[in-house]
Design an enzyme around this catalytic site. Structure first.
Site, short mmCIF file in Angstrom:
data_model
loop_
_atom_site.label_atom_id
_atom_site.label_comp_id
_atom_site.label_asym_id
_atom_site.label_seq_id
_atom_site.Cartn_x
_atom_site.Cartn_y
_atom_site.Cartn_z
CG LEU A 1 38.71 29.32 45.09
CD1 LEU A 1 38.98 28.04 45.86
CD2 LEU A 1 39.93 29.73 44.27
CG MET B 1 35.78 35.84 36.27
SD MET B 1 36.69 35.98 34.72
CE MET B 1 37.73 37.41 35.07
N GLY B 2 37.70 33.38 39.51
CA GLY B 2 38.75 33.06 40.47
C GLY B 2 39.23 31.63 40.37
CG ASP C 1 34.42 29.81 47.02
OD1 ASP C 1 34.59 30.70 46.17
OD2 ASP C 1 33.30 29.35 47.31
CE LYS D 1 37.51 44.18 33.14
NZ LYS D 1 36.21 44.12 33.72
#
EC number: 1.1.1.343
Length: 313
Positions: free
Chosen positions: A8, A11-12, A30, A163
């Site tokens: 977390l 980004m998360g 997390d 990506k």
């Protein structure tokens, strides 16, 4: 839809928030207990209803390997693991095979959007089985921008391969903007360098989000005086160049951009020391010595060595 989110960070955490705003139930884990909903991966799996979906958003390499390995021991057949980090596509193929042997689905998802993704949405490039992708589409639809921003690129590994190439292109575009800025700054012809970049934002063929971000940076610091010219690379550029070698595809721009980042980390270039030494040896050109030492000029010791007959320069 219910989903577990492991990791977390910048980004998360934002992705979990965007999913919650979209009406999904997110159970987050997390290592930082201050942001985590559960105390362990075991607790996260127990909180989810079968068939489960768990999105892994941790650093590539060992942290991802360890997380997916532990999830593989906790999840059941019919569950799905999504790796949304910056993993190497060959690692995806291995993870897919390992989890597949237990009946657990695996989807790799390249994610682009950075800290702006919460507001603007994330571009998603996914790889995996069609059935797994279709099952996860409510999640993908919420995370992506309203228009475009999603592709089922192919089988497991295809998402992170796409990506990887995206990031290689990004390297080249950033390097081109950087070189253009340096040339404008070095010249006394253009007196408003930030204004020149700002004028390119509309109506030109190089208008882009990267250009918008550069204009934003120059508004904050017109000469970029507060920054050091040091650029890291997170791995995708190297993997892109290696894939180009594997497939015999020439990538001169992306390769040069990657090497420029390497050069940015050198306080004193070892290669340029060799160039300086050779120029001094064959032409007697002056060299800049380290502090406390004397540089060689055309009349310095060692400058009178005769070159071989075929040498020129």
């Amino acid at each position: 839809m219910q989903i577990g989110m492991v990791g977390l960070g910048k980004m998360g955490g934002n992705m979990a928030e965007r999913l919650r705003r979209g009406g999904h139930e997110v159970v987050g884990y997390d290592r930082d207990p201050g942001v985590s909903d559960v105390a362990s991966l075991k607790d996260l799996v127990e909180r989810l209803e079968a068939p489960r979906a768990v999105w892994v958003m941790v650093p590539a390499g060992d942290p991802t390997h360890a997380t997916i390995r532990e999830l593989g021991n906790l999840l059941s057949a019919g569950d799905i693991v999504i790796d949304g980090g910056n993993s190497h596509y060959v690692d995806d193929q291995r993870h897919g095979a390992e989890l597949g042997g237990r009946g657990i689905g695996f989807v790799d998802c390249g994610v682009s959007g950075g800290v702006w993704g919460l507001q603007n949405g994330y571009a998603l490039m996914v790889g995996g089985e069609k059935g797994d992708i279709e099952r996860l589409m409510p999640i993908f639809e919420t995370l992506k921008p309203e228009q475009d921003g999603f592709v089922h690129a192919g089988a497991v590994g295809a998402g992170h391969f796409a990506k990887m190439v995206h990031n290689g292109i990004e390297y080249g575009m950033m390097q081109a903007f950087a070189e253009g800025w340096e040339l404008l700054e070095a010249s006394d012809v253009v007196t408003d360098v930030p204004g020149a970049f700002k004028s390119w934002r509309n109506g030109t063929v190089i208008r882009s989000w990267l250009l918008d971000l550069l204009v934003r940076a120059l508004d904050e610091d017109p000469a970029l005086a507060e920054l050091r010219g040091y650029a890291q690379d997170s791995g995708e550029g190297r993997w892109t160049v290696q894939a180009a070698v594997d497939h015999a595809v020439p990538l001169p721009v992306i390769t040069a951009a990657l090497y420029a980042r390497f050069a940015s980390r050198q306080d004193d270039s070892p290669a340029m020391k060799v160039v300086a030494a050779l120029r001094n040896q064959f032409g007697g050109h002056a060299v800049s010595a380290k502090e406390g030492q004397v540089g060689k000029g055309a009349d310095a010791p060692g400058a009178d060595v005769e070159p071989p007959a075929e040498a020129t320069g």
